[in-house]
Design a protein around this motif. Structure first.
Motif, short mmCIF file in Angstrom:
data_model
loop_
_atom_site.label_atom_id
_atom_site.label_comp_id
_atom_site.label_asym_id
_atom_site.label_seq_id
_atom_site.Cartn_x
_atom_site.Cartn_y
_atom_site.Cartn_z
N ALA A 1 0.83 -1.21 0.00
CA ALA A 1 0.00 0.00 0.00
C ALA A 1 0.87 1.26 0.00
CB ALA A 1 -0.94 0.00 1.20
N GLU A 2 1.97 1.23 0.75
CA GLU A 2 2.87 2.38 0.80
C GLU A 2 3.55 2.58 -0.56
OE1 GLU A 2 6.89 3.88 3.14
OE2 GLU A 2 5.77 2.17 3.94
N LEU A 3 3.95 1.50 -1.20
CA LEU A 3 4.58 1.61 -2.53
C LEU A 3 3.58 2.12 -3.56
CD1 LEU A 3 6.74 -1.63 -2.66
CD2 LEU A 3 7.55 0.73 -2.59
N GLU A 4 2.37 1.62 -3.51
CA GLU A 4 1.35 2.10 -4.43
C GLU A 4 1.13 3.60 -4.25
OE1 GLU A 4 -2.10 -0.31 -3.75
OE2 GLU A 4 -1.33 -1.96 -4.98
N GLN A 5 1.09 4.05 -2.98
CA GLN A 5 0.87 5.47 -2.73
C GLN A 5 2.03 6.30 -3.25
OE1 GLN A 5 -2.06 6.83 -1.61
NE2 GLN A 5 -1.05 8.66 -2.38
N ARG A 6 3.24 5.80 -3.12
CA ARG A 6 4.39 6.53 -3.66
C ARG A 6 4.31 6.61 -5.18
NH1 ARG A 6 9.77 5.69 -0.06
NH2 ARG A 6 8.77 6.11 1.93
N ASP B 1 1.71 9.23 -5.89
CA ASP B 1 2.27 10.56 -5.61
C ASP B 1 3.24 11.00 -6.69
OD1 ASP B 1 0.78 10.55 -3.27
OD2 ASP B 1 2.50 10.08 -1.97
N LYS B 2 4.09 10.09 -7.15
CA LYS B 2 5.07 10.41 -8.19
C LYS B 2 4.35 10.75 -9.50
CE LYS B 2 9.46 10.41 -8.51
NZ LYS B 2 10.19 11.63 -8.13
N PHE B 3 3.29 10.02 -9.80
CA PHE B 3 2.52 10.29 -11.01
C PHE B 3 1.86 11.66 -10.91
CE2 PHE B 3 -1.02 10.00 -13.98
CZ PHE B 3 -0.41 9.43 -15.08
N GLN B 4 1.28 11.96 -9.74
CA GLN B 4 0.62 13.25 -9.56
C GLN B 4 1.63 14.40 -9.66
OE1 GLN B 4 -1.74 13.74 -5.98
NE2 GLN B 4 -2.54 15.70 -6.68
N GLU B 5 2.80 14.20 -9.09
CA GLU B 5 3.86 15.21 -9.14
C GLU B 5 4.23 15.58 -10.58
OE1 GLU B 5 8.56 14.75 -8.22
OE2 GLU B 5 7.22 14.10 -6.62
#
Length: 176
Positions: free
Chosen positions: A4-9, A12-16
């Motif tokens: 879940a933490e990796l998916e969120q990263r 986040d990277k995609f949104q950035e």
């Protein structure tokens, strides 16, 4: 690191990098919003970080961009997404799999991480860290493959009525 933490990263990277990705695709904010079936402000808020991107929004956006890559053979767009989003996350996964910090927090983690990354035998002897050499490593490809498969599946579904239903489920508060 938990999935879940990796998916969120990843999200986040995609949104950035969403603004850059959109521009490389050759789309305006309004055009991307129209592809998603949402208001222009929704895309703008995602690009500026005013609204956090959800996993469903991430999958919808990846689907739209994957469709653009496939239908127009836009290799530049594929390369930008890989370079700005996928490669850094996969590198982070590689780095986290090399060593596991202990709960002692003795301050040697950075030195041991460098030793492990360079392939030094000193890493196995360093206090406070457990070498991954004797364990079956969690494959970075499995998470990457999972995220890619989800994007492909949603891409396959994103046609006709399915696209409207998926968009409604992903962006329930939006006016159409």
């Amino acid at each position: 690191m938990a999935t879940a933490e990796l998916e969120q990263r990843w999200i986040d990277k995609f949104q950035e990098n969403l603004g850059i990705i959109r521009k490389v695709a050759g789309w305006t904010t309004q055009e991307l919003a129209d592809e998603l079936g949402v208001a222009r402000q929704t895309v703008s808020n995602l690009e500026t970080g005013k609204s956090p991107m959800t996993k469903m929004q991430y999958l919808a956006l990846r689907t739209v961009f994957n469709t653009e890559i496939a239908s127009r053979e836009n290799r530049d767009l594929a390369k930008v997404i890989k370079t700005l989003v996928d490669d850094p996350i996969e590198q982070m996964i590689d780095d986290s799999e090399r060593t596991i910090p202990s709960t002692k927090g003795n301050g040697d983690e950075a030195a041991v991480g460098r030793a492990t990354a360079s392939g030094s035998d000193d890493a196995a002897k360093a206090p406070g860290l457990v070498s991954q050499a004797g364990r079956k490593p969690r494959s970075k490809r499995s998470l990457s493959m999972t995220m890619q498969m989800l994007a492909v599946i949603t891409g396959a579904l994103a046609s006709g009525t399915a696209a409207g239903l998926i968009t409604y489920l992903m962006f329930p508060g939006e006016k159409r």
